[in-house]
Motif scaffolding. Structure first.
Motif, PDB file in Angstrom:
ATOM      1  N   VAL A   1      -9.764   7.952  -3.950  1.00 33.76           N
ATOM      2  CA  VAL A   1      -9.293   7.022  -2.761  1.00 33.76           C
ATOM      3  C   VAL A   1      -9.280   7.887  -1.416  1.00 33.76           C
ATOM      4  CG1 VAL A   1      -7.511   6.235  -4.387  1.00 33.76           C
ATOM      5  CG2 VAL A   1      -6.770   8.052  -3.003  1.00 33.76           C
ATOM      6  N   PRO A   2      -9.241   6.920  -0.366  1.00 34.72           N
ATOM      7  CA  PRO A   2      -9.358   7.820   0.962  1.00 34.72           C
ATOM      8  C   PRO A   2      -8.385   8.875   1.449  1.00 34.72           C
ATOM      9  CG  PRO A   2      -9.274   5.329   1.099  1.00 34.72           C
ATOM     10  CD  PRO A   2      -8.718   5.709  -0.281  1.00 34.72           C
ATOM     11  N   VAL A   3      -8.807   9.794   1.815  1.00 37.76           N
ATOM     12  CA  VAL A   3      -8.321  11.139   2.089  1.00 37.76           C
ATOM     13  C   VAL A   3      -8.162  11.158   3.736  1.00 37.76           C
ATOM     14  CG1 VAL A   3      -8.012  13.604   1.992  1.00 37.76           C
ATOM     15  CG2 VAL A   3      -8.918  12.511   0.075  1.00 37.76           C
ATOM     16  N   VAL A   4      -6.872  11.477   4.178  1.00 34.40           N
ATOM     17  CA  VAL A   4      -6.593  11.585   5.774  1.00 34.40           C
ATOM     18  C   VAL A   4      -6.076  12.935   5.572  1.00 34.40           C
ATOM     19  CG1 VAL A   4      -6.302   9.170   6.219  1.00 34.40           C
ATOM     20  CG2 VAL A   4      -4.224  10.563   5.344  1.00 34.40           C
ATOM     21  N   VAL A   5      -6.414  13.783   6.835  1.00 30.89           N
ATOM     22  CA  VAL A   5      -6.104  14.948   7.098  1.00 30.89           C
ATOM     23  C   VAL A   5      -4.753  15.220   7.940  1.00 30.89           C
ATOM     24  CG1 VAL A   5      -7.511  15.301   9.320  1.00 30.89           C
ATOM     25  CG2 VAL A   5      -7.062  17.225   7.799  1.00 30.89           C
ATOM     26  N   ALA A   6      -4.004  16.082   7.435  1.00 32.34           N
ATOM     27  CA  ALA A   6      -2.710  16.258   8.130  1.00 32.34           C
ATOM     28  C   ALA A   6      -3.014  17.275   9.399  1.00 32.34           C
ATOM     29  CB  ALA A   6      -1.863  16.903   7.132  1.00 32.34           C
ATOM     30  N   GLY A   7      -1.971  16.914  10.259  1.00 34.01           N
ATOM     31  CA  GLY A   7      -1.975  17.866  11.577  1.00 34.01           C
ATOM     32  C   GLY A   7      -1.431  19.149  11.400  1.00 34.01           C
ATOM     33  N   GLY A   8      -0.345  19.042  10.607  1.00 33.07           N
ATOM     34  CA  GLY A   8       0.482  20.314  10.345  1.00 33.07           C
ATOM     35  C   GLY A   8       1.138  20.845  11.410  1.00 33.07           C
TER      36      GLY A   8
ATOM     37  N   ALA B   1      -3.701  11.742   9.677  1.00 31.01           N
ATOM     38  CA  ALA B   1      -2.344  11.565   9.837  1.00 31.01           C
ATOM     39  C   ALA B   1      -1.919  12.673  10.571  1.00 31.01           C
ATOM     40  CB  ALA B   1      -1.759  11.395   8.452  1.00 31.01           C
ATOM     41  N   ILE B   2      -1.711  12.651  11.799  1.00 31.91           N
ATOM     42  CA  ILE B   2      -1.456  13.962  12.663  1.00 31.91           C
ATOM     43  C   ILE B   2      -0.235  13.482  13.603  1.00 31.91           C
ATOM     44  CG2 ILE B   2      -2.060  15.064  14.822  1.00 31.91           C
ATOM     45  CD1 ILE B   2      -4.834  15.250  13.645  1.00 31.91           C
ATOM     46  N   GLY B   3       0.993  14.089  13.579  1.00 31.92           N
ATOM     47  CA  GLY B   3       2.144  13.987  13.996  1.00 31.92           C
ATOM     48  C   GLY B   3       2.336  15.030  15.465  1.00 31.92           C
ATOM     49  N   ARG B   4       2.860  16.255  15.269  1.00 31.79           N
ATOM     50  CA  ARG B   4       3.224  16.959  16.372  1.00 31.79           C
ATOM     51  C   ARG B   4       1.947  17.250  17.328  1.00 31.79           C
ATOM     52  NH1 ARG B   4       6.307  21.097  12.384  1.00 31.79           N
ATOM     53  NH2 ARG B   4       4.731  19.939  11.073  1.00 31.79           N
ATOM     54  N   ASN B   5       0.841  17.310  16.853  1.00 31.48           N
ATOM     55  CA  ASN B   5      -0.545  17.569  17.638  1.00 31.48           C
ATOM     56  C   ASN B   5      -0.567  16.288  18.619  1.00 31.48           C
ATOM     57  OD1 ASN B   5      -1.222  20.261  17.518  1.00 31.48           O
ATOM     58  ND2 ASN B   5      -1.067  19.816  15.314  1.00 31.48           N
ATOM     59  N   ILE B   6      -0.053  15.033  18.128  1.00 31.77           N
ATOM     60  CA  ILE B   6      -0.313  13.877  18.889  1.00 31.77           C
ATOM     61  C   ILE B   6       0.871  13.594  19.948  1.00 31.77           C
ATOM     62  CG2 ILE B   6      -0.402  11.279  19.022  1.00 31.77           C
ATOM     63  CD1 ILE B   6      -2.317  11.620  16.827  1.00 31.77           C
ATOM     64  N   PHE B   7       2.307  13.752  19.336  1.00 32.62           N
ATOM     65  CA  PHE B   7       3.346  13.254  20.185  1.00 32.62           C
ATOM     66  C   PHE B   7       4.115  14.140  20.814  1.00 32.62           C
ATOM     67  CE2 PHE B   7       5.581  13.633  15.584  1.00 32.62           C
ATOM     68  CZ  PHE B   7       6.531  14.866  16.134  1.00 32.62           C
ATOM     69  N   GLN B   8       3.724  15.438  20.456  1.00 33.66           N
ATOM     70  CA  GLN B   8       3.941  16.492  21.673  1.00 33.66           C
ATOM     71  C   GLN B   8       3.066  17.139  22.441  1.00 33.66           C
ATOM     72  OE1 GLN B   8       5.930  19.837  19.008  1.00 33.66           O
ATOM     73  NE2 GLN B   8       7.669  18.716  18.972  1.00 33.66           N
ATOM     74  N   ALA B   9       1.844  16.307  22.020  1.00 33.18           N
ATOM     75  CA  ALA B   9       0.731  16.837  23.436  1.00 33.18           C
ATOM     76  C   ALA B   9       1.146  16.446  24.705  1.00 33.18           C
ATOM     77  CB  ALA B   9      -0.489  15.867  22.992  1.00 33.18           C
ATOM     78  N   GLU B  10       0.488  16.960  25.790  1.00 29.28           N
ATOM     79  CA  GLU B  10       0.922  16.582  27.115  1.00 29.28           C
ATOM     80  C   GLU B  10       0.806  15.335  27.584  1.00 29.28           C
ATOM     81  OE1 GLU B  10      -0.899  17.895  31.512  1.00 29.28           O
ATOM     82  OE2 GLU B  10      -1.460  19.122  29.865  1.00 29.28           O
ATOM     83  N   ASN B  11      -0.133  14.501  26.823  1.00 22.91           N
ATOM     84  CA  ASN B  11      -0.412  12.853  27.160  1.00 22.91           C
ATOM     85  C   ASN B  11      -0.685  12.580  25.706  1.00 22.91           C
ATOM     86  OD1 ASN B  11      -1.497  10.497  27.821  1.00 22.91           O
ATOM     87  ND2 ASN B  11      -2.108  11.057  29.878  1.00 22.91           N
ATOM     88  N   PRO B  12       0.334  11.985  24.958  1.00 22.69           N
ATOM     89  CA  PRO B  12       0.006  11.380  23.726  1.00 22.69           C
ATOM     90  C   PRO B  12      -0.876  10.218  23.710  1.00 22.69           C
ATOM     91  CG  PRO B  12       2.310  11.987  24.077  1.00 22.69           C
ATOM     92  CD  PRO B  12       1.733  12.200  25.344  1.00 22.69           C
TER      93      PRO B  12
ATOM     94  N   PRO C   1       0.797  -1.246  -0.038  1.00 23.28           N
ATOM     95  CA  PRO C   1       0.070  -0.062   0.086  1.00 23.28           C
ATOM     96  C   PRO C   1       0.891   1.356  -0.056  1.00 23.28           C
ATOM     97  CG  PRO C   1      -0.774  -1.692   1.638  1.00 23.28           C
ATOM     98  CD  PRO C   1       0.443  -1.991   1.143  1.00 23.28           C
ATOM     99  N   LEU C   2       0.222   2.389  -0.629  1.00 22.44           N
ATOM    100  CA  LEU C   2       1.175   3.571  -0.839  1.00 22.44           C
ATOM    101  C   LEU C   2       0.128   4.790  -0.228  1.00 22.44           C
ATOM    102  CD1 LEU C   2       3.356   5.457  -1.911  1.00 22.44           C
ATOM    103  CD2 LEU C   2       2.120   5.366  -4.137  1.00 22.44           C
ATOM    104  N   LEU C   3       0.783   5.427   0.683  1.00 22.50           N
ATOM    105  CA  LEU C   3       0.248   6.615   1.183  1.00 22.50           C
ATOM    106  C   LEU C   3       1.158   7.760   0.555  1.00 22.50           C
ATOM    107  CD1 LEU C   3      -1.118   8.398   3.396  1.00 22.50           C
ATOM    108  CD2 LEU C   3       0.917   7.894   4.875  1.00 22.50           C
ATOM    109  N   ALA C   4       0.322   8.854   0.024  1.00 21.28           N
ATOM    110  CA  ALA C   4       0.967   9.953  -0.773  1.00 21.28           C
ATOM    111  C   ALA C   4       0.557  11.144  -0.057  1.00 21.28           C
ATOM    112  CB  ALA C   4       0.632  10.079  -2.226  1.00 21.28           C
ATOM    113  N   MET C   5       1.768  11.649   0.404  1.00 20.66           N
ATOM    114  CA  MET C   5       1.679  13.017   1.295  1.00 20.66           C
ATOM    115  C   MET C   5       1.714  14.159   0.504  1.00 20.66           C
ATOM    116  SD  MET C   5       3.983  12.645   4.459  1.00 20.66           S
ATOM    117  CE  MET C   5       3.943  10.767   5.576  1.00 20.66           C
TER     118      MET C   5
END
Length: 268
Positions: A197-204, A229-240, A142-146
């Motif tokens: 195809v399915p669209v996922v939203v970026a967190g930015g 597909a959210i990165g910083r707003n999850i892994f930099q959260a107070e409680n990931p 499977p291929l996820l295209a950002m």
């Protein structure tokens, strides 16, 4: 035929088979931004988002052996093939730093490629996306295209630009497209309706409050997104872990952002 079956089997470790939605946590920022908060002890963070209900994480190849915990709840693995750093004269110029074959050897369930549509190096990036899509079809990966509209004079949140970027990803063979949220349900609905195809939203970038993140997720889902597909707003959260769970409540349980926010503020 074997490639089609392979994709179907692998993608079930990235997308929930019951509702077709997904919570992906990109953690590839160590290349572009360096050792930022939340990614220092990446195995710990992966464990937290896994326990929170994330479907998959995105990492670079060197992180796979470091981030694989060998304990706790399992989680899908997406190997990121693209890279550039903030020190580059042109950070928008994404180059390939890994292959589909490497992803297979590392046990990945999918690969991801980053394309900046409208950048000075768009042509090269599109050529690479097409080539990777062909290899993914051959190997059953499977291929996820950002897909981001980025370049001189481009508003990366404009609905027409985002719609174009998302459509290009689908046209060139992506199974899932990640792109920017355009700011409203009405405008983002045009993005999802225009992408087959399915669209996922970026967190930015990191947002001012968790409430802003949860509101965006709810609006994106209402507009037809199949997840995040959210990165910083999850892994930099107070409680990931709790932040992942709050987002998963919206994506997988149809919770409102207020219900997810109440959970996030709870003492659990």
């Amino acid at each position: 035929m074997s490639g089609v079956i392979g994709k179907r089997i692998r993608i079930e470790r990235v997308i929930n088979r019951e509702n077709g939605n997904t919570v992906i946590v990109p953690m590839d920022h160590g290349v572009s931004l360096g050792p930022i908060h939340g990614l220092i002890d990446i195995a710990k963070t992966i464990n937290e988002v896994a326990e929170g209900g994330a479907n998959a994480v995105v990492v670079h190849k060197g992180i796979v052996p470091i981030g694989h915990r060998g304990y706790g709840k399992d989680i899908g693995l997406i190997l990121h093939l693209s890279a550039s750093t903030k020190l580059s004269p042109d950070p928008n110029n994404k180059v390939l730093v890994a292959t589909v074959e490497e992803a297979i050897k590392l046990g990945a369930d999918a690969v991801s490629v980053h394309v900046n549509v409208g950048s000075e190096t768009e042509a090269n990036q599109l050529e690479k996306l097409g080539r990777i899509a062909k290899e993914c079809a051959e190997w059953g990966m499977p291929l996820l295209a950002m897909m981001y509209p980025r370049g001189n004079g481009i508003n990366q949140f404009d609905e027409k630009a985002v719609s174009l970027a998302a459509r290009v990803g689908a046209e060139l063979g992506a199974d899932i497209v990640k792109t920017n949220f355009t700011g409203s349900v009405e405008s983002f609905k045009k993005v999802t309706e225009g992408c087959p195809v399915p669209v996922v939203v970026a967190g930015g970038e990191k947002m001012d409050s968790p409430e802003d993140v949860l509101k965006m997720v709810e609006m994106a889902m209402d507009a037809g997104a199949r997840g995040v597909a959210i990165g910083r707003n999850i892994f930099q959260a107070e409680n990931p872990r709790k932040m992942t769970k709050a987002i998963a409540m919206i994506v997988h349980e149809n919770a409102t952002y207020k219900e997810a926010l109440d959970y996030l503020k709870s003492e659990e």
